[in-house]
Design an enzyme around this catalytic site. Structure first.
Site, mmCIF file in Angstrom:
data_model
loop_
_atom_site.group_PDB
_atom_site.id
_atom_site.type_symbol
_atom_site.label_atom_id
_atom_site.label_comp_id
_atom_site.label_asym_id
_atom_site.label_seq_id
_atom_site.Cartn_x
_atom_site.Cartn_y
_atom_site.Cartn_z
ATOM 1 N N THR A 31 -6.316 -11.520 3.380
ATOM 2 C CA THR A 31 -7.318 -10.980 2.467
ATOM 3 C C THR A 31 -8.658 -11.982 2.255
ATOM 4 O O THR A 31 -9.533 -11.336 1.600
ATOM 5 C CB THR A 31 -6.951 -10.348 1.269
ATOM 6 O OG1 THR A 31 -6.468 -11.213 0.516
ATOM 7 C CG2 THR A 31 -5.688 -9.422 1.360
ATOM 8 N N ASP A 72 0.850 -1.417 0.158
ATOM 9 C CA ASP A 72 0.077 0.140 -0.219
ATOM 10 C C ASP A 72 0.742 1.226 0.035
ATOM 11 O O ASP A 72 0.563 2.259 0.558
ATOM 12 C CB ASP A 72 -1.078 0.170 1.279
ATOM 13 C CG ASP A 72 -1.762 -1.325 1.378
ATOM 14 O OD1 ASP A 72 -2.391 -1.666 0.250
ATOM 15 O OD2 ASP A 72 -1.732 -1.843 2.514
ATOM 16 N N THR A 82 -7.820 -1.154 -0.390
ATOM 17 C CA THR A 82 -8.473 -1.036 -1.650
ATOM 18 C C THR A 82 -9.034 -2.380 -1.835
ATOM 19 O O THR A 82 -10.314 -2.479 -2.425
ATOM 20 C CB THR A 82 -7.476 -0.825 -2.872
ATOM 21 O OG1 THR A 82 -6.656 0.193 -2.413
ATOM 22 C CG2 THR A 82 -8.001 -0.814 -4.057
ATOM 23 N N THR A 83 -8.777 -3.551 -1.302
ATOM 24 C CA THR A 83 -9.296 -4.978 -1.744
ATOM 25 C C THR A 83 -10.184 -5.132 -0.203
ATOM 26 O O THR A 83 -11.239 -5.610 -0.930
ATOM 27 C CB THR A 83 -8.191 -5.914 -1.541
ATOM 28 O OG1 THR A 83 -7.483 -5.496 -2.626
ATOM 29 C CG2 THR A 83 -8.579 -7.193 -1.717
ATOM 30 N N THR A 84 -9.992 -4.849 0.856
ATOM 31 C CA THR A 84 -10.911 -5.342 1.908
ATOM 32 C C THR A 84 -11.531 -4.091 2.623
ATOM 33 O O THR A 84 -12.509 -4.420 3.406
ATOM 34 C CB THR A 84 -10.005 -6.128 2.996
ATOM 35 O OG1 THR A 84 -9.118 -5.249 3.343
ATOM 36 C CG2 THR A 84 -9.640 -7.451 2.280
ATOM 37 N N LYS A 131 2.016 2.063 -4.887
ATOM 38 C CA LYS A 131 2.669 1.764 -6.385
ATOM 39 C C LYS A 131 1.775 1.796 -7.368
ATOM 40 O O LYS A 131 2.392 2.371 -8.606
ATOM 41 C CB LYS A 131 2.928 0.095 -6.223
ATOM 42 C CG LYS A 131 4.043 -0.227 -5.024
ATOM 43 C CD LYS A 131 4.310 -1.593 -5.048
ATOM 44 C CE LYS A 131 2.960 -2.419 -4.382
ATOM 45 N NZ LYS A 131 2.486 -2.145 -3.169
ATOM 46 N N GLY A 132 0.493 1.588 -7.497
ATOM 47 C CA GLY A 132 -0.333 1.736 -8.597
ATOM 48 C C GLY A 132 -0.091 3.096 -9.343
ATOM 49 O O GLY A 132 -0.189 3.173 -10.260
ATOM 50 N N GLN A 191 1.832 -6.010 -3.239
ATOM 51 C CA GLN A 191 2.334 -5.881 -1.816
ATOM 52 C C GLN A 191 3.579 -5.508 -1.435
ATOM 53 O O GLN A 191 3.713 -4.367 -2.257
ATOM 54 C CB GLN A 191 2.310 -7.402 -1.361
ATOM 55 C CG GLN A 191 0.872 -8.273 -1.179
ATOM 56 C CD GLN A 191 0.448 -8.754 -2.341
ATOM 57 O OE1 GLN A 191 1.168 -9.418 -3.198
ATOM 58 N NE2 GLN A 191 -0.794 -8.617 -2.873
ATOM 59 N N VAL A 198 2.630 13.847 -4.500
ATOM 60 C CA VAL A 198 2.024 14.869 -3.846
ATOM 61 C C VAL A 198 0.440 14.867 -3.669
ATOM 62 O O VAL A 198 -0.239 15.733 -3.414
ATOM 63 C CB VAL A 198 2.550 16.292 -3.879
ATOM 64 C CG1 VAL A 198 4.006 16.416 -3.468
ATOM 65 C CG2 VAL A 198 2.412 16.794 -5.346
ATOM 66 N N GLY A 228 -4.484 -4.331 -4.410
ATOM 67 C CA GLY A 228 -5.354 -3.417 -4.768
ATOM 68 C C GLY A 228 -4.626 -2.204 -5.394
ATOM 69 O O GLY A 228 -3.805 -1.631 -4.521
ATOM 70 N N HIS A 229 -4.886 -1.780 -6.406
ATOM 71 C CA HIS A 229 -4.133 -0.585 -6.994
ATOM 72 C C HIS A 229 -5.228 0.360 -7.222
ATOM 73 O O HIS A 229 -6.147 -0.076 -8.080
ATOM 74 C CB HIS A 229 -3.231 -0.738 -8.336
ATOM 75 C CG HIS A 229 -1.974 -1.470 -7.827
ATOM 76 N ND1 HIS A 229 -1.034 -2.100 -8.901
ATOM 77 C CD2 HIS A 229 -1.326 -1.817 -6.678
ATOM 78 C CE1 HIS A 229 0.064 -2.621 -8.561
ATOM 79 N NE2 HIS A 229 -0.210 -2.496 -6.953
HETATM 80 P P1 IMP Z 1 -2.885 -12.673 1.789
HETATM 81 O O1 IMP Z 1 -1.777 -12.318 0.813
HETATM 82 O O2 IMP Z 1 -4.342 -12.524 1.363
HETATM 83 O O3 IMP Z 1 -2.740 -14.152 2.108
HETATM 84 O O4 IMP Z 1 -2.658 -11.886 3.120
HETATM 85 C C1 IMP Z 1 -1.447 -12.169 3.924
HETATM 86 C C2 IMP Z 1 -0.881 -10.837 4.413
HETATM 87 O O5 IMP Z 1 -0.391 -9.862 3.608
HETATM 88 C C3 IMP Z 1 -2.053 -10.199 5.362
HETATM 89 O O6 IMP Z 1 -1.374 -9.401 6.376
HETATM 90 C C4 IMP Z 1 -2.550 -8.975 4.317
HETATM 91 O O7 IMP Z 1 -3.189 -7.924 4.914
HETATM 92 C C5 IMP Z 1 -1.225 -8.702 3.534
HETATM 93 N N1 IMP Z 1 -1.518 -8.308 2.308
HETATM 94 C C6 IMP Z 1 -1.961 -8.999 1.038
HETATM 95 N N2 IMP Z 1 -2.075 -8.255 0.092
HETATM 96 C C7 IMP Z 1 -1.757 -7.029 0.535
HETATM 97 C C8 IMP Z 1 -1.689 -5.739 -0.365
HETATM 98 O O8 IMP Z 1 -2.057 -5.694 -1.422
HETATM 99 N N3 IMP Z 1 -1.409 -4.562 0.530
HETATM 100 C C9 IMP Z 1 -1.308 -4.785 1.797
HETATM 101 N N4 IMP Z 1 -1.281 -5.846 2.575
HETATM 102 C C10 IMP Z 1 -1.404 -7.058 2.046
#
Ligand code: IMP
Length: 427
Positions: A128, A13, A298-300, A16-17, A223, A413, A40-41
């Site tokens: 997630t 987060d 963005t995803t959850t 990067k997107g 990630q 910015v 999630g971007h």
């Molecule tokens: P998983 O990738 O869904 O198995 O989650 C494993 C860990 O990676 C958890 O702490 C998630 O919150 C974290 N995680 C997975 N994808 C992202 C992302 O895109 N941004 C931030 N954290 C992520």
């Protein structure tokens, strides 16, 4: 620089997107090499907001080849939904290619991810819940269903039958759940396969040809460094390799073909999910940063934990990714804070720790050692040139360069494309 890797230097987060979207205007090929729809971007372009999970941000440029590499895990339903949504909004996806070697996320992966997270209760990882971990587990166990298998009805049926026998036994006997229906899944996924087929290719060949033609290629990490399965804060990590080294395996390209690595660094630091976080701010400043920086997944949609910039993390990220440059994002969010802090090391049981530790038991007890800097009052969201930034903002950035040992190539910015200060173009 013709082959640039962009990775997240923190816990994901980092923005990067936005950086990849900005750089993608010059790229001829954009490649995702790991992860799945756990990422999630958010990209803002032409007044529109796009939330992408699996498809590379380069898709917003009509002539850019977008590759989803072999190191990724594909939820067919999700990627098809993403394609449909983009098409509905007038974005052409005919330049999208998905690796035939990538693995398929099946409904039992999602189910097991959810059940395992619930079962672990307080001790969960905070995934997630998209089935990412269970899918990579099957890949490592060598029972996974690759996209090329999904496209062959006979092979798909055989693999699904074997897998489902075992998964259903686990669901019923260990978790006390209802078994999943083989025919229903088979029929549904054969339909997805038909729709995915035009996008599927041996992406290693496409990449090889692009390298030979000296095309500008951008590798887009999902990630972040500290979520890397090998090098992150294990076990609070994802199941893939977001670090720059992951590119070679996840895209099928040799290390000699990588020209440069840029790390995306948020001006502060956030994480979602569980795990130790030495500079976490549980006070009003943390809440202020969360609201001003819109720090929600963005995803959850989960609120992100926020904290001061951690130079120990940055130094570690620079070392293990071979960072040549840094793109600093969300600098505007820190505007208005009288004092800023940067963690320059940890104190652990009376000892100073300068390198990011492997042991979470140690990390949990680490107390950050802060260096305090003066903030700036000005709103910098309209600043277009580095030299026009307030002196204290420049000082903060220079300190980031010093501690990471990598030069700053870009400063963001604000969310829009034109809210990007380019210090040195890298593609
Ligand atoms: P998983 O990738 O869904 O198995 O989650 C494993 C860990 O990676 C958890 O702490 C998630 O919150 C974290 N995680 C997975 N994808 C992202 C992302 O895109 N941004 C931030 N954290 C992520």
């Amino acid at each position: 620089m013709t082959r640039l890797v962009v990775i997240g230097a923190q816990w994901g987060d980092e923005g990067k997107g936005k950086i990849v979207d900005f750089l993608a205007r010059k790229a001829e090929v954009v490649v995702r090499y790991q992860g799945g729809n756990n990422a999630g971007h958010t990209v803002e372009a032409g007044g529109n907001t796009y939330k992408l999970h699996l498809i590379p941000s380069g898709i917003l440029y009509p002539d850019t080849l977008c590759i989803v590499g072999n190191g990724t895990v594909i939820d067919p339903k999700v990627i098809l939904q993403e394609i449909d949504d983009l098409n509905k909004r007038g974005i052409n996806t005919s330049n999208l290619r998905i690796s035939d070697r990538s693995h398929t996320i099946m409904p039992y992966h999602v189910k097991i991810d959810e059940i395992e997270e619930d079962r672990k209760g307080e001790a969960n990882i905070g995934t997630t819940r998209r089935g990412i971990g269970p899918c990579y587990m099957d890949k490592m166990e060598r029972i996974g269903i690759r996209v090329c298998d999904l496209l062959e009805p006979g092979i798909f049926r055989e693999k699904l039958t074997t897998n489902l026998e075992m998964k259903n036994a686990v669901l019923e006997k260990i978790y006390g759940q209802q078994p999943m229906d083989m025919e229903k899944i088979y029929t549904e996924y054969c339909e997805y396969a038909k729709r995915l087929k035009p996008y599927v290719a041996d992406t290693t060949v496409l990449l090889h040809n692009a390298v030979k033609a000296d095309k500008k290629i951008l590798f887009e990490g999902a990630q972040g460094t500290l979520l890397d399965n090998d090098l992150g804060t294990y076990p609070f990590v994802t199941s893939s390799h977001p670090v720059s080294g992951g590119v070679c395996i996840g895209a099928g390209i040799g290390p000699t073909h990588i020209s440069h690595v840029t790390g995306v660094v948020k001006a502060y630091i956030t994480r979602v999910g569980k795990g130790p976080f030495p500079t976490e701010l549980l006070d009003d400043i943390g809440s202020l940063i969360r609201e001003k920086g819109n720090e929600y997944g963005t995803t959850t949609g989960r609120p992100r934990r926020c904290g001061w910039l951690d130079a120990t993390v940055l130094k570690y990220a620079a070392r293990i990714n071979g960072l040549g440059s840094i793109a600093v994002t969300k600098l505007d969010v820190l505007g208005g804070l009288k004092k800023l802090k940067i963690c320059i090391g940890y104190e652990h049981q009376g000892r100073i720790i300068e390198e990011f530790p492997a042991s979470l038991a140690v990390l949990e007890k680490c107390k950050p050692i802060y260096e305090e800097m003066d903030g700036w009052e000005e709103d910098i969201s309209g600043v277009k040139e580095y030299r026009l930034l307030p002196a204290n903002a420049k000082r903060y950035l220079e300190r980031i360069e010093e501690v990471s040992g990598a030069e700053i190539s870009m400063v963001s910015v604000g969310p829009a494309r034109d809210q990007t200060i380019v210090v040195k173009e890298r593609l």
